[in-house]
Design an enzyme around this catalytic site. Structure first.
Site, short mmCIF file in Angstrom:
data_model
loop_
_atom_site.label_atom_id
_atom_site.label_comp_id
_atom_site.label_asym_id
_atom_site.label_seq_id
_atom_site.Cartn_x
_atom_site.Cartn_y
_atom_site.Cartn_z
N ASP A 1 0.81 -1.14 0.13
CA ASP A 1 -0.01 0.06 0.07
C ASP A 1 0.76 1.19 -0.10
OD1 ASP A 1 -2.48 1.21 -0.03
OD2 ASP A 1 -2.73 1.22 2.13
N GLY B 1 2.52 21.82 15.31
CA GLY B 1 1.22 21.40 16.11
C GLY B 1 1.61 21.41 17.57
N CYS C 1 7.88 12.80 9.14
CA CYS C 1 7.77 14.11 9.65
C CYS C 1 8.93 14.53 10.70
CB CYS C 1 6.35 14.40 10.34
SG CYS C 1 5.77 13.06 11.43
N LEU D 1 -15.60 24.48 19.45
CA LEU D 1 -14.92 24.28 20.65
C LEU D 1 -14.77 22.87 21.17
CD1 LEU D 1 -17.01 27.00 22.59
CD2 LEU D 1 -14.75 27.23 21.87
N GLY E 1 3.84 19.02 10.43
CA GLY E 1 5.03 18.73 9.51
C GLY E 1 6.30 19.26 10.49
N LYS F 1 5.52 25.45 17.34
CA LYS F 1 5.39 26.27 16.35
C LYS F 1 4.46 25.43 15.33
CE LYS F 1 10.00 26.89 15.80
NZ LYS F 1 11.19 27.57 15.16
N GLU G 1 9.15 22.06 4.13
CA GLU G 1 9.50 20.70 4.31
C GLU G 1 9.43 19.91 3.04
OE1 GLU G 1 7.22 17.23 7.15
OE2 GLU G 1 6.08 19.01 5.96
N PRO H 1 -8.49 6.92 7.52
CA PRO H 1 -7.09 6.77 6.93
C PRO H 1 -6.75 7.72 5.65
CG PRO H 1 -8.41 4.87 6.35
CD PRO H 1 -9.48 5.82 7.00
#
Length: 484
Positions: free
Chosen positions: A97, A460, A289, A249, A257, A457, A387, A181
């Site tokens: 895959d 995330g 990542c 909320l 990334g 930053k 990236e 996914p």
């Protein structure tokens, strides 16, 4: 082919396999050949609604959320064991895959996914509250409760591992899950739905909806029946996810990334450092990542290290992922390959030196790119700052520890970083100063379910792995009992 053909790509909702409401299907491509291997259902908003409702009913009936943590842990231990029992088949499916070398699929992906479920099985019974001392004439205590329905949205590069890092703690805490996914890599998610059911996870507790991000993913993000969003993907999409969660909320955790710096000082063990450097940028064909695509080298050893990389990198085995000797397989898709080509072309335009690689590898019609090392780029180049997400390494010299830190922290990202040095004090200083969620010293990609990871930053917020992840799938309730 695997026994996946028994249930060819149907949605898994409420413990049952079903087609999309409108019958839509989408292709799954083998990136090593550029050929379609199967199709899967393409879920629409109606299917997402059905899946969320099934998850809500399963949560409310208490067949899972009402179990003790110890009982949930027993089921998750069975999930881990089933993964190990079926490791060969799962590895073959993930390799087909994603295009990962099959040897790595078994040793890394399947092993780590099994470890994820095992770790959270053990933590499931640790969700204790606390007695709080107060001046009130009352008994005050806290307890942790599951949140409800979790939307787990995972990327194409580590489908099995990153699903386990979300589903494992979500289930351990007593939540139910709807898993979406990545468009390109849905197969292991469907396979895991079977294993979870076989392990004893009740119907409706885990649901899998395959489809596209703009349709399936968006419907899941915006569904009012979802109580938490767990997302891994690009920083650009992450901003959108955070905006949607903010409007409603809803709590959200996001691993986004990265563009990590790997800092090599003159006192490093260069022989060991080279192995870590190469692993850092070619692992998973650079689609990692937490990879190390930016190499910062102390100027006294800069020419030597470039020469070693020029000799060593072309010798890394690139080829068919089903060959056990392969270390670097194809990119996951044509669009990812083209993105890498565009960045290398930009580097050439800016006058960079291509130390090695820098071109496609023509093999079986697949999406292969030679591991590439680039020198002589300015730090503000897009090739350095953005990236790339492919097997490309940029190399820059530095003259002082302060300059190394400044260069390392100069991008918008902050997911991972690494330091090569034999100076213990320096290692700890750099660990404090580098803006990253995880810092590796004298190696790369040392990961374990007990060690949390996540970003700062543009990479995330929130953490996966560790007890920190388990806590993120719960909320705290306070109970105060008057003793008057």
């Amino acid at each position: 082919m695997t026994t996946f053909d028994i249930e060819p790509g149907r949605l898994f909702i409420g413990g049952r396999w079903c087609e999309a409401a409108d019958g839509a299907r989408m292709q799954v491509v083998d990136p090593s050949r550029g050929a379609v291997v199967t199709t899967v259902a393409e879920a629409g908003a109606a299917d997402v609604d059905t899946a969320v409702r099934a998850a809500r009913e399963a949560f409310d009936d208490g067949a899972w959320s009402g179990l003790s943590g110890r009982e949930r842990g027993r089921v998750l231990h069975r999930v881990a064991q089933l993964l190990r029992d079926n490791a060969e088949e799962v590895a073959a499916l993930e390799s087909l895959d994603v295009g990962k070398p099959i040897a790595l699929c078994g040793a890394v992906d399947v092993t780590n996914a099994a470890n994820d479920y095992e770790y959270y099985a053990s933590l499931a019974q640790t969700l204790d509250g606390a007695l709080r001392d107060t001046p009130m004439n009352a008994l005050a205590y806290t307890k942790r409760e599951p949140l409800g329905v979790v939307a787990a949205i995972t990327p194409f590069n580590f489908p099995l591992i990153l699903a386990g890092s979300k589903i494992g703690p979500a289930l351990a805490a007593g939540n139910t899950v709807v898993h979406k996914p990545a468009d390109e890599t849905p197969l292991s998610a469907l396979y895991m739905a079977r294993l979870l059911q076989e392990a004893g996870v009740p119907d409706g507790v885990v649901n899998v909806v395959t489809g596209t991000g703009p349709v399936t993913g968006e419907a899941l993000l915006r569904h009012r029946g979802v109580d938490k969003i767990a997302f891994t993907g690009s920083s650009g999409v992450g901003r959108h996810v955070a905006g949607v969660a903010g409007e409603a909320l809803k709590p959200v955790t996001m691993e986004l990334g990265g563009n990590a710096a790997h800092v090599v000082f003159e006192d490093a063990d260069l022989e060991k450092a080279v192995g870590a450097i190469i692993k850092g940028f070619v692992f998973n064909t650079g689609q990692f990542c937490m990879g190390g695509p930016r190499l910062l080298v102390a100027r006294p050893v800069y020419p030597t290290l470039l020469g070693v990389l020029a000799d060593a990198v072309p010798g890394v085995p690139v080829g068919n992922p089903r060959d056990p000797a392969t270390v670097v397989g194809p990119m996951a898709g044509e669009k990812h390959l083209k993105k890498v080509e565009e960045y290398v072309a930009l580097a050439r335009k800016e006058g960079a030196r291509i130390v090695c690689g820098g071109e496609r590898l023509d093999l079986d019609g697949g999406y292969y790119y030679k591991p590439t090392v680039i020198a002589d780029l300015a730090n503000d180049s897009r090739v350095v700052q953005e990236e790339i997400f492919g097997p490309v390494l940029t190399v820059q010299p530095f003259d002082s520890e302060d300059e190394a830190v400044e260069l390392a922290n100069s991008t918008p990202y902050g997911l991972a970083s690494g330091v090569q040095t034999n100076n213990l004090a320096r290692a700890h200083r750099l660990a404090d100063r580098l803006q990253a969620g995880i810092v590796w010293i004298n190696d790369w990609a040392m990961l374990d379910p007990a060690v949390p990871f996540g970003g700062v930053k543009d990479s995330g917020f929130g953490r996966e792995y560790g007890p920190e992840a388990l806590a993120a799938y719960t909320r705290v309730k306070s109970v105060v009992v008057s003793l008057d």
